[in-house]
Design an enzyme around this catalytic site. Structure first.
Site, PDB file in Angstrom:
ATOM      1  N   ASP A 153       0.862  -1.195   0.000  1.00  0.00           N
ATOM      2  CA  ASP A 153       0.000   0.000   0.000  1.00  0.00           C
ATOM      3  C   ASP A 153       0.890   1.233   0.000  1.00  0.00           C
ATOM      4  OD1 ASP A 153      -2.243   1.856   0.953  1.00  0.00           O
ATOM      5  OD2 ASP A 153      -3.264  -0.069   1.026  1.00  0.00           O
ATOM      6  N   HIS A 207      -3.801   6.136   3.643  1.00  0.00           N
ATOM      7  CA  HIS A 207      -4.427   4.892   3.193  1.00  0.00           C
ATOM      8  C   HIS A 207      -3.785   3.644   3.821  1.00  0.00           C
ATOM      9  CE1 HIS A 207      -5.801   1.922   0.080  1.00  0.00           C
ATOM     10  NE2 HIS A 207      -6.867   2.713   0.076  1.00  0.00           N
ATOM     11  N   ASN A 220      -3.961  -2.285  23.415  1.00  0.00           N
ATOM     12  CA  ASN A 220      -3.327  -1.862  24.668  1.00  0.00           C
ATOM     13  C   ASN A 220      -2.758  -0.454  24.576  1.00  0.00           C
ATOM     14  OD1 ASN A 220      -3.734  -4.458  25.842  1.00  0.00           O
ATOM     15  ND2 ASN A 220      -1.982  -5.205  24.655  1.00  0.00           N
ATOM     16  N   ALA A 311      -8.088  -7.682  -8.759  1.00  0.00           N
ATOM     17  CA  ALA A 311      -9.309  -8.259  -8.176  1.00  0.00           C
ATOM     18  C   ALA A 311      -9.819  -9.485  -8.941  1.00  0.00           C
ATOM     19  CB  ALA A 311     -10.404  -7.185  -8.100  1.00  0.00           C
ATOM     20  N   TYR A 313      -8.187 -11.744 -10.849  1.00  0.00           N
ATOM     21  CA  TYR A 313      -7.302 -12.870 -11.187  1.00  0.00           C
ATOM     22  C   TYR A 313      -7.898 -14.208 -10.736  1.00  0.00           C
ATOM     23  CZ  TYR A 313      -3.620  -9.491 -12.294  1.00  0.00           C
ATOM     24  OH  TYR A 313      -2.876  -8.471 -12.829  1.00  0.00           O
ATOM     25  N   SER A 366     -11.319  -0.873   0.147  1.00  0.00           N
ATOM     26  CA  SER A 366      -9.997  -0.866   0.787  1.00  0.00           C
ATOM     27  C   SER A 366     -10.086  -1.214   2.260  1.00  0.00           C
ATOM     28  CB  SER A 366      -9.371   0.528   0.698  1.00  0.00           C
ATOM     29  OG  SER A 366      -8.778   0.741  -0.539  1.00  0.00           O
TER      30      SER A 366
END
Ligand code: CA
Ligand code: CA
Length: 429
Positions: A153, A207, A220, A311, A313, A366
């Site tokens: 990304d 992003h 935490n 997306a 494949y 995403s």
């Protein structure tokens, strides 16, 4: 090829759809060399393929070439121009070369945050995690421990309080000494690696940090939690702060993720056009046993009809994720497809981490993909011997199909982590 930022606000929806329509006008150049033909045959094939190039667009970087070698590895090589590269580099190495593609520019469309969230606001409802049943699997002790997830990304803020403890450390590498101490080919990859060969940007882009937080934010250290809060993130960045990158850097980032021995790779980006090198690296990773989790895209398209890579494949080790909301409705902007989109996951008004210790809610596939990536990490922490195919099957078999709200996806359903764990226990006793 252009790459879309899949985290969008509603106001950007129209602009994004317009942009995605332009993508289909972009074609890119590649040659494919296969089999074991004699060297001269290969050279002839290289020559004819180069001569036959029909897609030299403004996106092509005609001095850079993505090379896949016969051993499956990739490199990005420089040349003066395609003809010179063909005559010199390709002719010299033709017997070791599997595939060559001209590199190309890719651009992230900047995601727009729907809303900045005050970190003192404790009242927020983590509707997505409630819906998929994270608390039940956490209660059994499964939190993604010992599972590494690559976030391919934009650059991640590894200093964010809720992310810094969750970044996988390459203990064999000494940071900031300018040397590749573990000789894995990457200098100073102590926390991850940024493939930003063409970048001059000094901006940041939220992003990647947002995606990473959805997967692994440390409860935490702040007010939210990732789906798999004990999983570890491997940052493999290829999109800079201004949203620019190259296909070659994407391929190298994916290859790097595999070298860091991740189980899961999250790819919340995509585009259209010639993408042979991207398809090849995805295939390599799938065959290595990695689960590839991919966002379906945000242009409101049926990806069975309108290609969107990676997306569509649809590899054995790939899950493509559409978005759904609190009511299991699929927003109009979410790409879908009965064949190539596998399920939905929460993707509307998703809270997560951003640069500088900030928090944002974002909308987009995403954000849906990392819910599935986090779920996969949880499942692998419950059954470490499971294969990527078994993890995928458990996730797809475990979906909730809500009557009247069936999504236009292969399973018609929405991620349910609790049920997926039950499925995995049947598959891997
Ligand atoms: Ca190294
Ligand atoms: Ca070093």
């Amino acid at each position: 090829m252009q790459v879309l930022g899949l985290g969008i606000g509603f106001s950007q929806k129209v602009a994004l759809m317009d942009r995605s329509c332009q993508l289909f006008n972009l074609l890119f150049c590649f040659i494919l060399i296969s089999g074991c033909s004699p060297q001269t045959g290969k050279i002839n094939q290289v020559t004819s393929s180069f001569d036959a190039l029909k897609c030299r667009t403004s996106a092509a970087i005609e001095t850079e070439f993505i090379v896949q070698w016969e051993d499956g590895s990739f490199s990005v090589e420089k040349g003066v121009d395609p003809e010179s590269f063909k005559q010199k580099f390709v002719a010299l190495h033709v017997q070791k070369i599997k595939h060559v593609q001209i590199n190309q520019k890719i651009n992230l469309i900047q995601p727009i945050s729907s809303q900045m969230i005050n970190s003192t606001d404790q009242s927020r409802d983590d509707w997505g995690q409630s819906l998929i049943g994270t608390s039940a699997v956490w209660a059994e002790g499964f939190k993604g421990q010992n599972v590494k997830v690559a976030v391919v990304d934009s650059v991640i803020d590894v200093t964010h309080p809720q992310l810094r403890t969750r970044i996988a450390i390459n203990t064999k590498e000494t940071p900031d000494n300018g040397r590749d101490d573990d000789e894995n080919g990457y200098v100073d990859d102590y926390l991850g690696f940024a493939f930003l060969s063409a970048s001059a940007s000094t901006q940041t882009n939220d992003h990647g940090s947002h995606v990473a937080g959805v997967i692994a934010a440390d409860p935490n250290e702040g007010f939210m939690s990732g789906v798999a809060p004990q999983s570890q993130i491997v940052p493999a960045s290829f999109l800079d702060g201004s949203g620019s990158g190259t296909l070659g850097d994407a391929v190298l980032a994916l290859q790097y993720a595999a070298a860091r021995e991740v189980k899961v790779v999250n790819s919340s980006w995509g585009g259209s056009g010639c993408s042979e090198s991207l398809a090849n690296v995805f295939m390599e990773l799938s065959q290595k046993g990695i689960l590839l989790v991919v966002a379906a895209g945000n242009s409101g398209a049926d990806i069975d009809v309108t290609p969107f890579y990676p997306a569509i494949y649809n590899l054995a080790g790939q899950i493509t994720v559409s978005a759904s909301d609190l009511f299991d409705l699929v927003p109009a902007w979410s790409n879908t497809g009965f064949r190539n989109a596998h399920l939905t996951a929460p993707g509307v008004s998703i809270l997560s981490t951003a640069f500088g210790g900030r928090y944002l809610t974002m909308d987009g596939t995403s954000m849906a993909a990392p819910f599935v990536a986090g779920a996969a990490a949880i499942l692998w922490s419950a059954k470490p011997t499971a294969t990527n195919l078994q993890i995928k099957e458990a996730i797809l078999q475990g979906v909730d199909v809500v009557p009247g709200k069936n999504s236009k996806t292969l399973t018609r359903g929405r991620l349910n982590l609790e049920k997926s764990l039950d499925e995995l226990r049947r598959l891997v006793p």
